[in-house]
Motif scaffolding. Structure first.
Motif, PDB file in Angstrom:
ATOM      1  N   GLY A  41       0.787  -1.222   0.000  1.00  0.00           N
ATOM      2  CA  GLY A  41       0.000   0.000   0.000  1.00  0.00           C
ATOM      3  C   GLY A  41       0.817   1.269   0.000  1.00  0.00           C
ATOM      4  N   ALA A  42       2.146   1.170   0.154  1.00  0.00           N
ATOM      5  CA  ALA A  42       2.974   2.370   0.228  1.00  0.00           C
ATOM      6  C   ALA A  42       3.076   3.032  -1.140  1.00  0.00           C
ATOM      7  CB  ALA A  42       4.360   2.011   0.749  1.00  0.00           C
ATOM      8  N   ASN A  43       3.031   4.356  -1.150  1.00  0.00           N
ATOM      9  CA  ASN A  43       3.179   5.130  -2.387  1.00  0.00           C
ATOM     10  C   ASN A  43       4.659   5.309  -2.663  1.00  0.00           C
ATOM     11  OD1 ASN A  43       2.692   6.756  -4.607  1.00  0.00           O
ATOM     12  ND2 ASN A  43       2.367   8.610  -3.394  1.00  0.00           N
ATOM     13  N   ARG A  44       5.168   4.583  -3.618  1.00  0.00           N
ATOM     14  CA  ARG A  44       6.607   4.554  -3.874  1.00  0.00           C
ATOM     15  C   ARG A  44       6.976   5.338  -5.121  1.00  0.00           C
ATOM     16  NH1 ARG A  44       9.534   1.131  -0.955  1.00  0.00           N
ATOM     17  NH2 ARG A  44       8.443  -0.334   0.404  1.00  0.00           N
ATOM     18  N   GLY A  45       8.185   5.894  -5.077  1.00  0.00           N
ATOM     19  CA  GLY A  45       8.717   6.610  -6.224  1.00  0.00           C
ATOM     20  C   GLY A  45      10.225   6.472  -6.271  1.00  0.00           C
ATOM     21  N   GLN A  46      10.852   7.324  -7.068  1.00  0.00           N
ATOM     22  CA  GLN A  46      12.297   7.310  -7.217  1.00  0.00           C
ATOM     23  C   GLN A  46      12.850   8.728  -7.198  1.00  0.00           C
ATOM     24  OE1 GLN A  46      13.149   5.209 -10.868  1.00  0.00           O
ATOM     25  NE2 GLN A  46      13.329   3.231  -9.804  1.00  0.00           N
TER      26      GLN A  46
ATOM     27  N   LEU B 298      14.732  11.660  -8.623  1.00  0.00           N
ATOM     28  CA  LEU B 298      14.978  12.092  -9.995  1.00  0.00           C
ATOM     29  C   LEU B 298      16.229  12.966 -10.087  1.00  0.00           C
ATOM     30  CD1 LEU B 298      13.521  11.690 -12.704  1.00  0.00           C
ATOM     31  CD2 LEU B 298      12.396  13.896 -12.326  1.00  0.00           C
ATOM     32  N   ALA B 299      16.461  13.799  -9.056  1.00  0.00           N
ATOM     33  CA  ALA B 299      17.625  14.681  -9.064  1.00  0.00           C
ATOM     34  C   ALA B 299      17.921  15.121  -7.638  1.00  0.00           C
ATOM     35  CB  ALA B 299      17.386  15.891  -9.965  1.00  0.00           C
ATOM     36  N   VAL B 300      19.195  15.370  -7.357  1.00  0.00           N
ATOM     37  CA  VAL B 300      19.634  15.853  -6.052  1.00  0.00           C
ATOM     38  C   VAL B 300      20.545  17.057  -6.273  1.00  0.00           C
ATOM     39  CG1 VAL B 300      20.794  15.301  -3.889  1.00  0.00           C
ATOM     40  CG2 VAL B 300      19.540  13.517  -5.109  1.00  0.00           C
ATOM     41  N   ARG B 301      20.138  18.195  -5.736  1.00  0.00           N
ATOM     42  CA  ARG B 301      20.947  19.417  -5.830  1.00  0.00           C
ATOM     43  C   ARG B 301      21.106  19.969  -4.422  1.00  0.00           C
ATOM     44  NH1 ARG B 301      16.773  19.748  -9.362  1.00  0.00           N
ATOM     45  NH2 ARG B 301      17.252  19.480 -11.586  1.00  0.00           N
ATOM     46  N   GLY B 302      22.126  19.518  -3.714  1.00  0.00           N
ATOM     47  CA  GLY B 302      22.305  19.931  -2.331  1.00  0.00           C
ATOM     48  C   GLY B 302      21.172  19.403  -1.465  1.00  0.00           C
ATOM     49  N   SER B 303      20.404  20.320  -0.871  1.00  0.00           N
ATOM     50  CA  SER B 303      19.259  19.925  -0.037  1.00  0.00           C
ATOM     51  C   SER B 303      17.954  19.881  -0.820  1.00  0.00           C
ATOM     52  CB  SER B 303      19.115  20.901   1.137  1.00  0.00           C
ATOM     53  OG  SER B 303      20.214  20.801   2.027  1.00  0.00           O
ATOM     54  N   VAL B 304      17.995  20.186  -2.103  1.00  0.00           N
ATOM     55  CA  VAL B 304      16.801  20.161  -2.945  1.00  0.00           C
ATOM     56  C   VAL B 304      16.764  18.828  -3.692  1.00  0.00           C
ATOM     57  CG1 VAL B 304      15.542  21.272  -4.822  1.00  0.00           C
ATOM     58  CG2 VAL B 304      16.845  22.663  -3.192  1.00  0.00           C
ATOM     59  N   VAL B 305      15.659  18.103  -3.513  1.00  0.00           N
ATOM     60  CA  VAL B 305      15.528  16.766  -4.091  1.00  0.00           C
ATOM     61  C   VAL B 305      14.250  16.690  -4.913  1.00  0.00           C
ATOM     62  CG1 VAL B 305      15.399  14.287  -3.619  1.00  0.00           C
ATOM     63  CG2 VAL B 305      16.743  15.779  -2.118  1.00  0.00           C
ATOM     64  N   ASP B 306      14.360  16.218  -6.138  1.00  0.00           N
ATOM     65  CA  ASP B 306      13.196  15.971  -6.993  1.00  0.00           C
ATOM     66  C   ASP B 306      12.871  14.483  -6.980  1.00  0.00           C
ATOM     67  OD1 ASP B 306      13.315  18.623  -7.582  1.00  0.00           O
ATOM     68  OD2 ASP B 306      14.109  18.373  -9.615  1.00  0.00           O
ATOM     69  N   GLY B 307      11.582  14.166  -6.903  1.00  0.00           N
ATOM     70  CA  GLY B 307      11.149  12.775  -6.872  1.00  0.00           C
ATOM     71  C   GLY B 307      10.088  12.480  -7.914  1.00  0.00           C
ATOM     72  N   TYR B 308      10.136  11.278  -8.464  1.00  0.00           N
ATOM     73  CA  TYR B 308       9.182  10.835  -9.494  1.00  0.00           C
ATOM     74  C   TYR B 308       8.245   9.800  -8.889  1.00  0.00           C
ATOM     75  CZ  TYR B 308       7.444   8.358 -13.628  1.00  0.00           C
ATOM     76  OH  TYR B 308       6.648   7.756 -14.557  1.00  0.00           O
ATOM     77  N   PHE B 309       6.934  10.091  -8.930  1.00  0.00           N
ATOM     78  CA  PHE B 309       5.912   9.181  -8.402  1.00  0.00           C
ATOM     79  C   PHE B 309       4.916   8.889  -9.520  1.00  0.00           C
ATOM     80  CE2 PHE B 309       7.678  10.954  -4.592  1.00  0.00           C
ATOM     81  CZ  PHE B 309       7.557   9.951  -3.642  1.00  0.00           C
ATOM     82  N   PRO B 310       5.022   7.719 -10.138  1.00  0.00           N
ATOM     83  CA  PRO B 310       4.177   7.421 -11.302  1.00  0.00           C
ATOM     84  C   PRO B 310       2.708   7.179 -10.954  1.00  0.00           C
ATOM     85  CG  PRO B 310       5.491   5.507 -10.695  1.00  0.00           C
ATOM     86  CD  PRO B 310       5.961   6.628  -9.828  1.00  0.00           C
ATOM     87  N   ASP B 311       2.408   6.741  -9.732  1.00  0.00           N
ATOM     88  CA  ASP B 311       1.040   6.354  -9.387  1.00  0.00           C
ATOM     89  C   ASP B 311       0.237   7.484  -8.746  1.00  0.00           C
ATOM     90  OD1 ASP B 311       1.569   3.765 -10.325  1.00  0.00           O
ATOM     91  OD2 ASP B 311       2.401   3.177  -8.374  1.00  0.00           O
ATOM     92  N   LEU B 312       0.758   8.063  -7.674  1.00  0.00           N
ATOM     93  CA  LEU B 312       0.022   9.077  -6.921  1.00  0.00           C
ATOM     94  C   LEU B 312       0.997  10.156  -6.465  1.00  0.00           C
ATOM     95  CD1 LEU B 312      -2.644  10.001  -5.598  1.00  0.00           C
ATOM     96  CD2 LEU B 312      -1.985   8.683  -3.570  1.00  0.00           C
ATOM     97  N   LEU B 313       0.687  11.401  -6.798  1.00  0.00           N
ATOM     98  CA  LEU B 313       1.558  12.508  -6.433  1.00  0.00           C
ATOM     99  C   LEU B 313       1.373  12.854  -4.954  1.00  0.00           C
ATOM    100  CD1 LEU B 313       3.540  14.279  -8.117  1.00  0.00           C
ATOM    101  CD2 LEU B 313       1.753  16.033  -8.134  1.00  0.00           C
TER     102      LEU B 313
ATOM    103  N   SER C  12      17.420   6.294  -6.512  1.00  0.00           N
ATOM    104  CA  SER C  12      17.207   5.763  -5.159  1.00  0.00           C
ATOM    105  C   SER C  12      15.716   5.705  -4.848  1.00  0.00           C
ATOM    106  CB  SER C  12      17.912   6.647  -4.120  1.00  0.00           C
ATOM    107  OG  SER C  12      19.298   6.671  -4.337  1.00  0.00           O
ATOM    108  N   ASP C  13      15.342   4.748  -4.016  1.00  0.00           N
ATOM    109  CA  ASP C  13      13.934   4.598  -3.641  1.00  0.00           C
ATOM    110  C   ASP C  13      13.462   5.776  -2.814  1.00  0.00           C
ATOM    111  OD1 ASP C  13      13.747   2.157  -4.928  1.00  0.00           O
ATOM    112  OD2 ASP C  13      14.271   1.002  -3.128  1.00  0.00           O
TER     113      ASP C  13
END
Length: 307
Positions: free
Chosen positions: A6-11, A13-28, A71-72
């Motif tokens: 049931g966990a909403n998982r993603g990956q 996408l990018a790491v810029r210092g303390s700013v992290v982008d994440g990709y969630f294909p199922d639920l934002l 990364s997960d």
């Protein structure tokens, strides 16, 4: 770290210092939700923005060392939480409400989201009343309005922190209240000195200390003020519901730069209820020769009184 089907998982996408982008294909994930990434979910991220229907941008509150693209990442489904209640009295905690005083960990009990709406307009107090600090010069020449704000401006070593310390001592002694002190971007030495001063003054049993120190990531220092204010709001609301006339002091000492918007969001929550209030915000603006030449480098110290 949430697990299971049931966990909403993603990956990542990018790491810029303390700013992290994440990709969630199922639920934002929702704005302000807490995300966990890295091995065993040791990297804690707060969602700050939606870039598109499948990509979020967040701010990491812990070091991102070792975090890489692919990364997960898992959505916890809830915002950042802080512990509240009398169990925090005499304790020192960080932005996550984790004990950093070497004593027993804070588990169970009541936890509140760091992001909370301000007091509804219908519940805000409308009468003007002077808040007596017990410092004659202030009460006579520069009285503070209950539910209002006041600022201190001066360079290093002129006594701004001493004044805040005296306010804590006078308000706690006069009203038998609770002190909530928050240090934002402080040196470890300053935090240790404040702890010793509070302990030596016999105020530790009525004090909660919250620290986001200089050696911690920017995201942690950015949100630790919300943690302290959430704890202060608990005492204010508890006193309002019980219709008691106790006074509570919350002082936040900040040495964070370029945080005008952040302080504005906090300021929206400093409203007075009919019976109890976060009645004073002390904001010390620290300035030296360099900061006078470069206004964008002003550092701030800030504090509240809740009654």
């Amino acid at each position: 770290m949430p697990s299971g089907e049931g966990a909403n998982r993603g990956q990542v996408l990018a790491v810029r210092g303390s700013v992290v982008d994440g990709y969630f294909p199922d639920l934002l994930p929702r704005i302000n939700n807490e995300l966990r990434a890295g091995t065993d979910g040791q990297v804690i991220i707060e969602v700050a923005n939606h870039l598109d229907p499948q990509v979020v941008r967040g701010v990491a509150l812990t070091p991102t060392r070792g975090l890489a693209r692919g990364s997960d990442m898992v959505d916890t489904g809830h915002p950042l939480l802080a512990p509240v209640g009398d169990r925090l009295l005499g304790r020192v905690v960080d932005v996550f409400g984790q004990a950093i005083d070497g004593k027993q960990e804070l588990t169970g009990g009541q936890w509140r989201p760091l992001r909370r709406p301000p007091v509804p307009l219908a519940e805000q107090g409308t009468t003007a009343e002077v808040f007596l600090t017990g410092i004659k010069a202030m009460d006579l020449l520069a009285p503070i309005e209950r539910g209002g704000k006041v600022g201190l401006f001066g360079g290093a070593g002129v006594g701004k922190t001493v004044l805040i310390t005296e306010l804590i001592r006078n308000v706690v002694g006069r009203h038998r209240g609770v002190t909530i002190f928050c240090g934002i971007g402080e040196r470890s030495r300053e935090a240790e000195e404040m702890y010793r001063e509070v302990q030596d003054a016999g105020l530790l049993d009525n004090t909660v200390l919250v620290f986001g120190q200089m050696n911690e990531p920017p995201g942690s220092r950015f949100r630790v003020g919300h943690t302290a204010l959430t704890i202060a709001e608990y005492f204010r609301d508890a006193e309002s519901m019980a219709a008691e006339n106790a006074s509570r002091l919350a002082s936040m000492q900040a040495a964070e730069q370029n945080n005008q918007d952040h302080l504005g969001v906090l300021g929206q929550r400093y409203h007075r209820r009919r019976q109890q209030a976060i009645t004073e915000e002390l904001q010390d603006i620290v300035s030296g020769f360099e900061t006078l030449a470069k206004p964008d480098r002003l550092a701030r110290k800030q504090g509240w009184v809740t009654t």
